[in-house]
Design a protein around this motif. Sequence first.
Motif, mmCIF file in Angstrom:
data_model
loop_
_atom_site.group_PDB
_atom_site.id
_atom_site.type_symbol
_atom_site.label_atom_id
_atom_site.label_comp_id
_atom_site.label_asym_id
_atom_site.label_seq_id
_atom_site.Cartn_x
_atom_site.Cartn_y
_atom_site.Cartn_z
ATOM 1 N N GLU A 1 33.850 17.073 0.592
ATOM 2 C CA GLU A 1 33.044 18.197 0.116
ATOM 3 C C GLU A 1 31.712 17.760 -0.501
ATOM 4 N N THR A 2 31.459 16.445 -0.546
ATOM 5 C CA THR A 2 30.220 15.964 -1.173
ATOM 6 C C THR A 2 29.431 15.031 -0.259
ATOM 7 N N VAL A 3 29.749 15.025 1.020
ATOM 8 C CA VAL A 3 29.134 14.031 1.913
ATOM 9 C C VAL A 3 27.651 14.293 2.157
ATOM 10 N N ARG A 4 27.214 15.545 2.107
ATOM 11 C CA ARG A 4 25.809 15.836 2.432
ATOM 12 C C ARG A 4 24.863 15.427 1.313
ATOM 13 N N TYR A 5 25.300 15.577 0.079
ATOM 14 C CA TYR A 5 24.441 15.203 -1.051
ATOM 15 C C TYR A 5 24.819 13.847 -1.637
ATOM 16 N N GLY A 6 26.064 13.435 -1.453
ATOM 17 C CA GLY A 6 26.503 12.137 -1.929
ATOM 18 C C GLY A 6 27.291 12.228 -3.217
ATOM 19 N N GLY A 7 28.168 11.244 -3.418
ATOM 20 C CA GLY A 7 29.026 11.232 -4.597
ATOM 21 C C GLY A 7 28.778 10.080 -5.543
ATOM 22 N N ASN A 8 27.800 9.216 -5.251
ATOM 23 C CA ASN A 8 27.529 8.073 -6.128
ATOM 24 C C ASN A 8 26.671 8.478 -7.317
ATOM 25 N N THR A 9 26.861 7.757 -8.423
ATOM 26 C CA THR A 9 26.134 8.079 -9.648
ATOM 27 C C THR A 9 24.775 7.375 -9.705
ATOM 28 N N SER A 10 24.025 7.700 -10.725
ATOM 29 C CA SER A 10 22.573 7.515 -10.823
ATOM 30 C C SER A 10 22.045 6.125 -10.477
ATOM 31 N N CYS A 11 21.187 6.098 -9.466
ATOM 32 C CA CYS A 11 20.421 4.901 -9.128
ATOM 33 C C CYS A 11 19.259 5.316 -8.231
ATOM 34 N N VAL A 12 18.047 5.010 -8.675
ATOM 35 C CA VAL A 12 16.838 5.356 -7.930
ATOM 36 C C VAL A 12 15.974 4.113 -7.785
ATOM 37 N N GLU A 13 15.455 3.919 -6.582
ATOM 38 C CA GLU A 13 14.570 2.787 -6.299
ATOM 39 C C GLU A 13 13.166 3.305 -6.023
ATOM 40 N N MET A 14 12.170 2.598 -6.539
ATOM 41 C CA MET A 14 10.779 2.884 -6.189
ATOM 42 C C MET A 14 10.141 1.606 -5.655
ATOM 43 N N GLN A 15 9.458 1.726 -4.532
ATOM 44 C CA GLN A 15 8.665 0.626 -4.000
ATOM 45 C C GLN A 15 7.207 1.016 -4.175
ATOM 46 N N SER B 1 0.815 -1.211 0.000
ATOM 47 C CA SER B 1 0.000 0.000 0.000
ATOM 48 C C SER B 1 0.852 1.266 0.000
ATOM 49 N N GLU B 2 2.100 1.170 -0.451
ATOM 50 C CA GLU B 2 2.973 2.335 -0.439
ATOM 51 C C GLU B 2 3.476 2.675 -1.836
ATOM 52 N N PHE B 3 3.864 3.925 -2.003
ATOM 53 C CA PHE B 3 4.510 4.407 -3.222
ATOM 54 C C PHE B 3 5.641 5.308 -2.739
ATOM 55 N N VAL B 4 6.857 4.760 -2.734
ATOM 56 C CA VAL B 4 8.007 5.430 -2.130
ATOM 57 C C VAL B 4 9.153 5.484 -3.133
ATOM 58 N N VAL B 5 9.819 6.620 -3.182
ATOM 59 C CA VAL B 5 11.000 6.808 -4.012
ATOM 60 C C VAL B 5 12.208 6.977 -3.099
ATOM 61 N N GLN B 6 13.276 6.218 -3.359
ATOM 62 C CA GLN B 6 14.504 6.375 -2.580
ATOM 63 C C GLN B 6 15.678 6.591 -3.524
ATOM 64 N N PHE B 7 16.502 7.578 -3.184
ATOM 65 C CA PHE B 7 17.654 7.930 -3.999
ATOM 66 C C PHE B 7 18.910 7.234 -3.457
ATOM 67 N N TRP B 8 19.549 6.439 -4.309
ATOM 68 C CA TRP B 8 20.772 5.735 -3.915
ATOM 69 C C TRP B 8 22.027 6.330 -4.564
ATOM 70 N N GLY B 9 21.849 7.007 -5.677
ATOM 71 C CA GLY B 9 22.951 7.693 -6.337
ATOM 72 C C GLY B 9 22.391 8.876 -7.088
ATOM 73 N N VAL B 10 22.919 10.084 -6.850
ATOM 74 C CA VAL B 10 22.315 11.300 -7.401
ATOM 75 C C VAL B 10 23.299 12.129 -8.227
ATOM 76 N N ARG B 11 24.507 11.635 -8.380
ATOM 77 C CA ARG B 11 25.562 12.391 -9.041
ATOM 78 C C ARG B 11 25.616 12.009 -10.529
ATOM 79 N N GLY B 12 26.110 12.928 -11.370
ATOM 80 C CA GLY B 12 26.232 12.665 -12.792
ATOM 81 C C GLY B 12 27.665 12.525 -13.245
ATOM 82 N N SER B 13 27.853 11.844 -14.360
ATOM 83 C CA SER B 13 29.106 11.730 -15.119
ATOM 84 C C SER B 13 30.173 10.856 -14.477
ATOM 85 N N VAL B 14 30.531 11.150 -13.235
ATOM 86 C CA VAL B 14 31.603 10.378 -12.593
ATOM 87 C C VAL B 14 31.400 10.441 -11.080
ATOM 88 N N PRO B 15 31.692 9.361 -10.353
ATOM 89 C CA PRO B 15 31.578 9.423 -8.894
ATOM 90 C C PRO B 15 32.463 10.531 -8.335
#
Length: 284
Positions: free
Chosen positions: A26-40, A7-21
Amino acid sequence: METSSSSEFVVQFWGVRGSVPSPGKETVRYGGNTSCVEMQVAGKRLIFDGGTGLRMLGKSLQPQLPIEAYWFFTHYHWDHIQGVPFFAPAFVKGNTFHIYGAAPDGLSLEDHFSEHVLHKNAPVPIKEIQADFKFYDLTYGNTVNLGEITIETSSTSLNHPNGAIGYRVTWQGHSAVYCTDTEHFPDSIDENVVHLARNADVFIYDAMYTDEQYNNPKSPKVGWGHSTWEEGVRVAKAAGVKQLAVFHHEPNHNDDFLDQMAVELKEAFKGGFLAREGMVVSLL
């Protein structure tokens, strides 16, 4: 196997960076991993792209094995596939992954995945993959139905070198749109993107640059295949979306820079925010 709640619709961000990790202090608050999004959604797990954020998603799934998931690729540039060889659930028998995407050069998705995603440079041999991979070839404009969930693809390619697919996930009247690696048009709004994003609850958009950076005469980004947060606002307003998630952060944009961007975004669009690794957004 389904996720914990139907009964849920949830989006979770696992990687939000572009081009290269871009790891580092200086990137700990937003993250340095590249694109990956999960939806449940409605008890099903959907994964979008396989950048380095995929490794962390894989670690989080270990206690839940065996799993079944539906995996959608926008395209196959390095920053969207780098995490695939490090996705631990792929090497565990009993897991099932339904993999969707459009393969280039006339290949089937299965052949393209074997030859170019899990290629000879991957650190783990293909034969070590124990999960069941099922492949589904997409073309632009296709719709995928998973029970009550509808996944629409962009009617044409997104404006990106070698092309890319945008996705719209809808369930019980709510929609989340994953639209990354696309460049806007200089003289008109991209109606393909506006249609995909129409009235969405969450619109995840490639806003790698600012307008100033994009049009900088000394180092313009025109033709690089990425957009700006200001264009994201224009599309969000035209499409009537509720929330705009600025995504695919430029690797040289540190936390302080993104903090300032977040302030400006909020002033321009009340429902705007910058995606961060680990962030969870509920549509219900």
